[in-house]
Design an enzyme around this catalytic site. Structure first.
Site, mmCIF file in Angstrom:
data_model
loop_
_atom_site.group_PDB
_atom_site.id
_atom_site.type_symbol
_atom_site.label_atom_id
_atom_site.label_comp_id
_atom_site.label_asym_id
_atom_site.label_seq_id
_atom_site.Cartn_x
_atom_site.Cartn_y
_atom_site.Cartn_z
ATOM 1 N N ASP A 185 0.831 -1.233 -0.017
ATOM 2 C CA ASP A 185 -0.183 -0.053 -0.056
ATOM 3 C C ASP A 185 0.932 1.023 0.095
ATOM 4 O O ASP A 185 1.968 1.152 0.484
ATOM 5 C CB ASP A 185 -0.826 0.017 1.369
ATOM 6 C CG ASP A 185 -1.841 -1.147 1.293
ATOM 7 O OD1 ASP A 185 -2.493 -1.257 0.193
ATOM 8 O OD2 ASP A 185 -2.415 -1.206 2.448
ATOM 9 N N ASP A 198 -4.389 -3.170 5.222
ATOM 10 C CA ASP A 198 -4.993 -2.647 6.679
ATOM 11 C C ASP A 198 -6.367 -2.781 6.879
ATOM 12 O O ASP A 198 -6.786 -3.159 7.980
ATOM 13 C CB ASP A 198 -4.547 -1.102 6.910
ATOM 14 C CG ASP A 198 -4.629 -0.210 5.595
ATOM 15 O OD1 ASP A 198 -5.342 -0.820 4.625
ATOM 16 O OD2 ASP A 198 -4.055 0.815 5.572
ATOM 17 N N ASP A 211 -9.251 -5.925 2.770
ATOM 18 C CA ASP A 211 -7.961 -6.555 2.218
ATOM 19 C C ASP A 211 -7.758 -7.921 2.715
ATOM 20 O O ASP A 211 -6.789 -8.688 2.107
ATOM 21 C CB ASP A 211 -6.594 -5.597 2.974
ATOM 22 C CG ASP A 211 -6.714 -4.270 2.416
ATOM 23 O OD1 ASP A 211 -7.387 -4.172 1.195
ATOM 24 O OD2 ASP A 211 -6.264 -3.250 2.987
ATOM 25 N N THR A 222 30.753 -30.977 21.109
ATOM 26 C CA THR A 222 31.196 -30.377 19.833
ATOM 27 C C THR A 222 30.091 -30.027 18.879
ATOM 28 O O THR A 222 29.928 -28.984 18.042
ATOM 29 C CB THR A 222 32.067 -31.400 18.967
ATOM 30 O OG1 THR A 222 32.816 -31.923 19.880
ATOM 31 C CG2 THR A 222 32.860 -30.666 18.007
HETATM 32 P P1 ATP Z 1 -3.485 2.907 0.217
HETATM 33 O O1 ATP Z 1 -3.066 2.814 1.496
HETATM 34 O O2 ATP Z 1 -3.694 1.591 -0.495
HETATM 35 O O3 ATP Z 1 -2.510 3.661 -0.513
HETATM 36 P P2 ATP Z 1 -5.013 5.089 -0.013
HETATM 37 O O4 ATP Z 1 -5.213 5.454 1.119
HETATM 38 O O5 ATP Z 1 -4.401 5.693 -1.239
HETATM 39 O O6 ATP Z 1 -4.888 3.405 0.146
HETATM 40 P P3 ATP Z 1 -8.096 5.005 0.165
HETATM 41 O O7 ATP Z 1 -8.013 5.049 1.433
HETATM 42 O O8 ATP Z 1 -8.986 3.812 -0.226
HETATM 43 O O9 ATP Z 1 -6.501 4.739 -0.701
HETATM 44 O O10 ATP Z 1 -8.499 6.279 -0.471
HETATM 45 C C1 ATP Z 1 -8.841 6.550 -1.886
HETATM 46 C C2 ATP Z 1 -9.394 7.960 -1.850
HETATM 47 O O11 ATP Z 1 -10.561 7.846 -1.208
HETATM 48 C C3 ATP Z 1 -8.344 8.838 -1.922
HETATM 49 O O12 ATP Z 1 -7.722 9.220 -2.821
HETATM 50 C C4 ATP Z 1 -9.269 10.172 -1.300
HETATM 51 O O13 ATP Z 1 -9.818 10.769 -2.391
HETATM 52 C C5 ATP Z 1 -10.446 9.409 -0.806
HETATM 53 N N1 ATP Z 1 -10.654 9.234 0.566
HETATM 54 C C6 ATP Z 1 -9.593 8.781 1.354
HETATM 55 N N2 ATP Z 1 -9.734 8.917 2.722
HETATM 56 C C7 ATP Z 1 -11.060 9.492 2.794
HETATM 57 C C8 ATP Z 1 -11.802 10.026 3.961
HETATM 58 N N3 ATP Z 1 -11.489 9.661 5.025
HETATM 59 N N4 ATP Z 1 -13.106 10.320 3.437
HETATM 60 C C9 ATP Z 1 -13.634 10.817 2.149
HETATM 61 N N5 ATP Z 1 -12.573 10.282 1.190
HETATM 62 C C10 ATP Z 1 -11.503 9.737 1.554
#
Ligand code: ATP
Length: 884
Positions: free
Chosen positions: A326, A631, A635, A728
């Site tokens: 990730d 995480d 997954d 040994t």
């Molecule tokens: P990885 O750990 O696989 O790199 P990531 O953090 O890049 O995962 P996601 O967490 O799935 O991927 O996030 C994907 C997209 O969702 C982000 O690019 C963002 O635009 C949106 N996103 C992330 N966190 C939030 C949140 N807390 N609320 C709303 N949208 C979110």
């Protein structure tokens, strides 16, 4: 009394706790004493005596003990007692090793034990689930295992999967309202959460009403986890190999005995010699030593912040040829800071670093204030549609919760918006974020009872759901040209490695159905956040090291393709002709097409957890051994399917941790590299001591066999053979297990999963060194005996000393796949100490008079030592220079 029938207030009253405060320390202490730890009764442990007795259950050891008994009855007291003592000491060593291995595995279990998020003294903190007590207020979220039986007091789309209890695998929606029915089964108590069941969606808060055996799970004893030890592939291979070696050793020993008897040696003494030889030469303890080596390695890994959940992973780690990692949090810091905003068609800049709440807003060079149209609204909405909070410790600001959400709170604070600003809004419904939906929404009611929906999420998910957009003049229809403009802004931000997030709003009326599928549609697009998440410093060099070790690193992220690419470039994950694939492209690809492309692909962007499973399978089809990180709860399947599933110690959910075989305590990519390095090293160390032990055994058998073939007397007496086996073969072999890696361990290609134990020339090395050790010992014996035909004890002492010294010199040769001179012998001080103590014990046995009759030895002169030194060094001198 049924907890599900009570109102929340009643539950609070009965348990003397307020759901918004939690228990205080005094109450916790009292309840801990009253109810005990929150754990299911541990399975009965094997008693220490049994473990000790197990050391002697080996067939040949039993035969030896019987033979010794016979020797004792025949009047050979000294021999009998000496043999008994050696067998006993050997047993003790085995016992202590097993205990040590057991303890380190116990510690591992503790380290990877589940944690619970509890509210005590009005503060949320994570504690081991074991410490949860009745009355504790706990928060659970998607991916958690519920730590105890709880009465839910707050639920936002909380769903749990209770198949472990009810057999029903469909998720159950949970709420907080009391149920007035009688005699409900567990599955119908939908305001309760049960220990050990999984949260599959949403989040919630509950009050603990039962812990440990006093839970529904506790009542179902049959469902308790089966903790039977499973052998690792190497242990299995070695125990199979052990069987073959036993037959070979027994055959050769029998040959020695038969030849000896034919030569006129007394049957009784040949029998005792034969049995001692069999005990010494049969590597029956090999799988056990491997377990010890693996568990020692596991301890070293803990120091490097990697927790191994399955011992077999230590072996597989050394075979990893692809790491799918990730991006967010593993390759990057996961410390988001909003650097840019896109609002009213304009690019705004925000100053300030990290979670520091100081910073300003600029449009080109002009500093902006609250009056800039829509700015305050956008920041306020980002605060309301949010699950994180800012905490202050020693004057510094930190985030409790998702860092993406945290960044929105911090940027709002920079404009002076605080928690009190948000207090006049009531949250009616929350649709939590998950990586599949890539968005989060809340339904809010303001002080005038006007309702509206705020949605934030990935821009390419929100844009198609938007019908309008906001500009300085208010809400406008979203036309194609506006869309293009926004897409350009997204692309510009992403190219600068910024993570992009869009925010949108939708007015609702009181009568709107909040469960409707179109709730998050026809939105009004407000603006974009562009946030930076700096790469972790140590990751770039770790990736490079992996590359040199023949391991490919693949970045997997839910982020925008351009953001992913920019960071991949920065970390040098992406080579010049490397391919970047997007989730959408994966959807359109057949499995065959994916397999064809996957070897050149280095970045997967905008993927959902479901894609990860396809990626793992495709790499595996191409013959790779895949390490996959994860995480979130979704997954878990990919982690399970991969060869080495890796979960995150800090941000990971219980489900992924359970599915994984390795946990990164610091969520850091560089730790994967260290673990692989350690995994490779442990395997090499195991090879080293197998090489040493077996070559020694071959030597021991051959001396005796050759002597019988040449009609010579016995070159070694039984106690000597047993002494060699104990001293040994014991200490130095263990020290080899603690050896440092050879310099080139991360320069070689990964080993193949199917590689045999004796591959890469190990079998040849064992046999050739073994034969030579046998020959030099026999030569030393023969020459001495020829000159002193009346002094057999003297010749036997020379043979004994030559054999021991040859092995002690050979042990240094075993440290390297190359020549003995390629490594500094003083690098492994354990080995040096082991060799010195073996030599001291040898000197004691030879020179201390009371021991001489027991070990059939006599004092040696300086000339003798020179003679012994030349012969014992020969095997290593002859082969030490060569790689083969
Ligand atoms: P990885 O750990 O696989 O790199 P990531 O953090 O890049 O995962 P996601 O967490 O799935 O991927 O996030 C994907 C997209 O969702 C982000 O690019 C963002 O635009 C949106 N996103 C992330 N966190 C939030 C949140 N807390 N609320 C709303 N949208 C979110």
């Amino acid at each position: 009394m049924n907890w599900y029938q009570l109102d929340v207030e009643n539950v609070e009253r009965k348990l003397h706790v307020a759901a918004n405060r939690g228990l205080n320390e005094k109450q916790v202490e009292k309840r801990r004493k009253q109810y005990g730890a929150n754990e299911l009764e541990a399975q009965r442990k094997t008693s220490k005596w049994l473990i000790f007795l197990k050391q002697f259950q080996d067939f040949m050891v039993l035969v030896l003990l019987a033979a010794t008994l016979v020797a004792g009855l025949l009047g050979e007291y000294i021999d009998a007692i000496a043999i008994m003592i050696i067998v006993l000491v050997n047993g003790c060593i085995g016992y202590f090793q097993e205990q040590k291995a057991e303890k380190s595995l116990e510690k591992l279990k503790e380290l990877s034990a589940p944690m619970a998020n509890v509210l005590r003294n009005q503060k949320w903190s994570k504690i081991p689930s074991k410490q949860v007590v009745v009355g504790d207020v706990v928060r659970v979220a998607s991916g958690d295992r519920i730590p105890a039986d709880i009465r839910i007091v707050q639920s936002s789309s909380l769903e749990t999967e209770e198949s472990a209890l009810t057999g029903e695998s469909l998720p159950v929606m949970k709420h907080a309202t009391a149920i007035r029915k009688d005699k409900l089964d567990a599955q119908d108590q939908v305001n309760m959460g049960f220990m050990g069941t999984l949260v599959t969606r949403g989040s919630g808060v509950g009050i603990v009403v039962g812990t440990g055996m006093d839970t529904v799970m506790g009542q179902i004893a049959s469902l308790m986890v089966n903790t039977k030890k499973v052998m690792t592939p190497l242990e299995r291979k070695l125990s199979e190999l052990g069987k073959i070696l036993i037959i070979v050793a027994l055959f050769l020993t029998a040959l020695v005995v038969v030849l000896g008897v034919m030569q006129g040696h007394p049957v009784y003494s040949m029998f005792l010699a034969g049995v001692s030889l069999a005990v010494a030469a049969i590597p029956e303890g090999l799988p056990a030593i491997v377990t010890v080596a693996l568990s020692l390695g596991v301890q070293r890994m803990i120091r490097k912040k990697a927790i191994v959940r399955k011992l077999s992973a230590v072996e597989t780690l050394g075979c990893a040829s692809v790491i799918c990692s990730d991006k967010t949090g593993t390759m990057t810091e996961n410390q988001m800071t909003v650097k840019e905003l896109y609002l009213n068609g304009k690019q705004l800049y925000v100053t300030g670093d990290g979670y520091d709440i100081r910073g300003d807003f600029f449009l080109t060079k002009a500093k902006l204030d609250k009056n800039f149209p829509n700015l305050e609204t956008m920041l306020l909405y980002g605060m309301l549609c949010n699950q994180a909070s800012i905490i202050v410790k020693k004057g510094k600001h930190y985030i409790d919760g998702d860092p993406t959400d945290g960044a929105l709170l911090v940027v709002a604070r920079k404009m002076g918006l605080t928690v009190s600003t948000a207090e006049s809004y009531r949250i009616i419904k929350e649709l939590p974020f998950d990586s599949d939906r890539k968005r989060m929404s809340v339904v809010i009611e303001d002080s005038n009872q006007r309702r509206f929906l705020i949605t934030k999420g990935a821009p390419d998910v929100l844009l198609p759901r938007s019908m309008y957009h906001m500009d300085e003049d208010g809400r406008q229809l979203l036309r194609e040209e506006n869309k293009q403009q926004i897409e350009q802004a997204i692309s510009d931000m992403a190219e600068k490695a910024l993570r992009t997030l869009a925010i949108a709003v939708k007015p609702l009326s009181k009568h709107d159905d909040l469960e409707s599928a179109v709730l998050e549609k026809e939105l009004t697009f407000i603006g974009l956040y562009g946030m930076i998440d700096p790469p972790r410093k140590e990751v770039k060099s770790a990736i490079e090291e992996c590359r040199n070790a023949g391991i490919k690193t693949v970045m997997i992220t839910g982020d925008h393709v351009k953001t992913a690419k920019a960071i991949a470039d920065n970390l040098q994950v992406l080579p010049e002709n490397g391919r970047v694939l997007e989730g959408q492209q994966l959807n359109e690809m057949s499995t065959d097409e994916l397999e064809e492309m996957i070897d050149d692909t280095y970045v997967f962007a905008r993927v959902t957890p479901e894609h990860k499973l396809r990626i793992v399978h495709a790499f595996q089809e191409r013959g790779h051994v895949v390490a996959m990180t994860g995480d979130g709860v979704n997954d878990a399947p990919a982690i399970k399917a991969s060869n080495i599933g890796i979960s995150m110690g800090l941000s990971g959910t219980d489900v992924t941790k359970e599915a994984s075989s390795l946990i990164l305590m610091d969520d850091n990519f560089a730790t994967i590299k260290s673990a692989i390095q350690e995994g490779r090293n442990i395997y090499e160390n195991i090879r080293k001591f197998i090489r040493y032990l077996l070559a020694s055994n071959v030597g021991e058998i051959l001396v005796m066999l050759f002597a019988m073939l040449l009609s010579l007397p016995l070159p070694l007496v039984p106690v000597q053979i047993l002494w060699v086996n104990l001293v040994t073969d014991g200490l130095p072999a263990m020290a080899l297990g603690l050896d440092k890696a050879e310099g080139d361990v991360m320069k070689k290609r990964p080993r193949s999963l199917s590689e045999g134990v004796f591959s890469r020339g190990l079998g040849y090395k064992i046999i050739s060194r073994g034969i030579l050790i046998g020959i030099v010992t026999l030569l030393a014996f023969m020459l001495t005996y020829q000159d002193n035909p009346n002094n057999l004890i003297y010749a036997q002492t020379i043979a004994f000393t030559t054999l021991v010294m040859a092995q002690l010199i050979h042990v240094f040769d075993c440290r390297s796949e190359h020549s003995i001179f390629s490594r500094n012998p003083f690098e492994n001080m354990y080995l040096v100490l082991a060799v010195i103590s073996s030599m001291l014990l040898l000197l004691i046995v030879i020179y201390w008079q009371p021991l001489q009759p027991i070990f059939h030895t006599t004092a040696l002169s300086v000339r003798d030592w020179m003679f012994v030194s030349v012969f014992s060094a020969l095997p290593t001198v002859l082969f030490g220079f060569s790689k083969k």
